[in-house]
Structures are given as structure tokens and as C-alpha cells.
Design an enzyme around this catalytic site. Structure first.
Site, short mmCIF file in Angstrom:
data_model
loop_
_atom_site.label_atom_id
_atom_site.label_comp_id
_atom_site.label_asym_id
_atom_site.label_seq_id
_atom_site.Cartn_x
_atom_site.Cartn_y
_atom_site.Cartn_z
N ASN A 12 37.15 40.63 25.79
CA ASN A 12 36.96 39.27 26.31
C ASN A 12 36.18 39.39 27.61
OD1 ASN A 12 37.21 36.72 27.42
ND2 ASN A 12 39.42 36.86 27.76
N TRP A 13 34.93 39.02 27.55
CA TRP A 13 34.08 39.19 28.75
C TRP A 13 34.29 38.09 29.79
CZ3 TRP A 13 28.48 41.17 27.23
CH2 TRP A 13 28.59 42.47 26.76
N LYS A 14 34.99 37.03 29.41
CA LYS A 14 35.22 35.90 30.33
C LYS A 14 33.88 35.40 30.86
CE LYS A 14 39.67 37.91 31.21
NZ LYS A 14 40.81 38.13 32.08
N HIS A 99 43.85 31.10 25.94
CA HIS A 99 43.93 32.15 26.98
C HIS A 99 44.57 31.55 28.23
CE1 HIS A 99 42.79 35.06 30.00
NE2 HIS A 99 42.62 35.92 29.02
N GLU A 101 43.92 31.77 31.22
CA GLU A 101 42.98 31.21 32.21
C GLU A 101 42.55 29.80 31.82
OE1 GLU A 101 40.32 34.57 32.25
OE2 GLU A 101 41.91 35.74 33.19
N GLU A 169 49.76 38.25 26.08
CA GLU A 169 49.22 38.65 27.37
C GLU A 169 50.10 38.11 28.49
OE1 GLU A 169 44.73 39.46 27.10
OE2 GLU A 169 44.96 37.33 27.37
N GLY A 175 44.27 41.35 34.61
CA GLY A 175 43.36 41.64 35.72
C GLY A 175 44.05 42.20 36.95
N SER A 214 45.45 44.33 31.45
CA SER A 214 45.21 45.63 32.09
C SER A 214 45.21 46.81 31.12
CB SER A 214 46.21 45.86 33.23
OG SER A 214 46.05 44.84 34.22
N GLY A 235 40.09 42.68 28.80
CA GLY A 235 39.20 41.94 29.69
C GLY A 235 38.28 42.88 30.43
N GLY A 236 38.63 43.19 31.67
CA GLY A 236 37.78 43.98 32.57
C GLY A 236 37.18 45.23 31.94
P1 PGA Z 1 42.30 42.38 31.66
O1 PGA Z 1 42.20 40.94 30.94
O2 PGA Z 1 42.15 43.41 30.58
O3 PGA Z 1 41.16 42.39 32.64
O4 PGA Z 1 43.63 42.45 32.31
C1 PGA Z 1 42.80 40.72 29.70
C2 PGA Z 1 42.49 39.32 29.23
O5 PGA Z 1 42.52 38.38 30.03
O6 PGA Z 1 42.25 39.09 28.03
#
Ligand code: PGA
Length: 257
Positions: A12-14, A99, A101, A169, A175, A214, A235-236
């Protein structure tokens, strides 16, 4: 891992990645054909601006491309939104919905997430339905109650093991570099599996339940080995081809060893 479930590693590149990030898609796409990665399904969800060009770059390789959200309506007066049909029209295969966010930034409710998942499925996409507790909910011992509510409220009745994936999650792990203990992840995934089986019988037993929050090359092997963890939402670490590929390899390695 759940026996007989092919794991999915989804990036997930956000809101990250401009045109130059297509080089990352290319590297992952080339590697996705490697034999040692056959055992995993690979997906990158870039920002919407890169969706169509990414699907054209990955046409002939196993790397799939998805979206990070979709609107619940098919079309209409919804400025700035993208429908599930539009994603499918650009050859996207998946849509992440709910998600944390988006639940926070856009006040998305379980009801909306459920409608989005339904729209994604109806458009022929795989819905990746995200759930997870906040730090406060975890501290007050409400994790499993929250997961129960979110599963009941965000997962539509028309899901099956092919058209939907659950992504657990914990909000406080996204993150932050923080990850729940192996036992806590095991308990949460076992709980979700039981809830899915209660509601969807065999299909609930065959649905993928991803862990996200993470996930890094250094912890992927350990996390993916947990019972009922059928892949990762990353994510990251998915922004770097090398890291994403290491996570995929760690996951595939568990199946081929
Ligand atoms: P992260 O994000 O791997 O950077 O913790 C995960 C996500 O939000 O899908």
C-alpha cells in the site's frame, strides 16, 4: 499461514510515489516472474494517478495492481472519487477499503466500508477489507470486541474466499515500528477466523486474513509463520522494491522449505 491458502503480499503506497516510482513497479514486476516467488500472490496499490500506467507495465507478469480505496456508487456527482468500475476498467484487480487512515481522515464508518467492499466485489475486484483496534482500545482490553464489531459491520454478505481478503491492522502498529506480540497476533487472527467461519462456513475458513502494521524484511518470516496469517499488507516497506521483494521471498520461503 493457513494450509492450502496461497498467501498475498500487498503493498500500500498510500499518498507516495510520482512518475519516477514506476521504476519500482518495473523492478518488482520483473522479479515477480521468479520461480521462488510462485508461492505468493503479489500486489501493489500505487496512488490512483499511477494505476493505469502501472497495469500497462505489468500486463504480462504475475504482479497485480490495485487501488487504495473506491467509492460505493458506480458513477455520479462525487467530485474527487473513483468508482470500483473505473478501477476495473484500468485493469486494477483489488481495492483496499476501510484502511484506518481513511476511517480517520475521511470519517468512514463501518457501513460505508461495507458498501465500498460490496461495490468492489460487484465490479469484479477483490476487496481488501481493513480492520484493527486503536491503542486506547487495545489498552482497555477491547481488541477482540472491536474486531468483532468491525467484521460484522464492514464485511458484506456477498464475500467469499476469492472476492475478499481481510486485513488486520492494529492502528497503533501502522507506520510506528511497533508490532503486537506473536501471541497477540495469533489470538486476533484465530478470533477473526472463527468469526468468519461462523458467518461464512467453509468460505470463511478459506478467506485470507492478512496482517499489516510495520511489516519489514526483518520480521516478515516470523509474522507470516503465525497460524491464520495468510499474507501481509505492507505500507512503508513496499516503497522500496528490494524490501517488498524480501518480504515476498520470506513469505514464499515458508511454503517451499
Ligand atoms: P506500515 O503501513 O507497513 O507502514 O506500517 C501498513 C499499512 O498502513 O497498510
Amino acid at each position: 499461514m493457513t494450509p492450502n491458502i496461497r498467501p498475498l503480499v500487498a503493498g500500500n503506497w498510500k499518498m507516495n510515489g510520482k512518475r519516477e516510482a514506476l521504476a519500482t513497479i518495473n523492478v518488482i514486476a520483473n522479479e515477480s516472474e521468479a520461480e521462488d516467488l510462485n508461492a505468493v500472490e503479489m500486489l501493489i496499490c500505487p496512488p490512483a494517478t499511477l494505476l493505469y500506467v502501472s497495469t500497462t507495465l505489468t500486463e504480462d507478469v504475475p504482479l497485480q495492481i490495485g487501488a487504495q480505496d473506491c467509492h460505493q456508487a458506480k458513477s455520479g456527482a462525487h467530485t474527487g472519487d473513483i468508482s470500483a468500475e473505473m478501477i476495473a476498467d484500468c485493469y486494477g484487480t483489488h481495492a483496499i477499503v476501510g484502511h484506518s487512515e481513511r476511517r480517520t481522515d475521511h470519517n468512514e464508518t463501518n457501513e460505508e466500508v461495507c458498501a465500498k467492499a460490496k461495490a468492489a466485489i460487484e465490479a469484479g475486484l477483490v476487496a481488501i477489507i481493513c480492520i484493527g483496534e486503536t491503542e486506547e482500545e487495545r489498552k482497555s482490553g477491547k481488541t477482540l470486541d472491536v474486531l468483532k464489531d468491525q467484521l460484522a459491520g464492514s464485511v458484506p454478505d456477498n464475500v467469499n474466499s476469492k472476492n475478499s481478503v481481510i486485513a488486520y491492522e492494529p492502528v497503533w502498529a501502522i507506520g510506528t515500528g511497533l508490532v503486537p506480540s506473536i501471541d497477540d497476533i495469533k489470538d486476533a487472527h484465530e478470533f477473526m477466523r472463527n468469526e468468519l467461519v461462523k458467518r461464512f462456513a467453509d468460505e470463511g475458513g478459506a478467506m485470507r486474513i492478512l496482517y499489516g502494521g510495520s511489516v519489514k524484511p526483518g520480521n516478515a518470516g516470523e509474522l507470516m509463520a503465525i497460524e491464520n496469517v495468510d499474507g501481509a499488507l505492507v505500507g512503508g516497506a513496499s516503497l522500496k522494491a528490494e524490501d517488498f521483494l524480501s518480504i515476498c521471498k520470506a513469505t514464499a520461503g515458508l511454503l517451499t522449505n
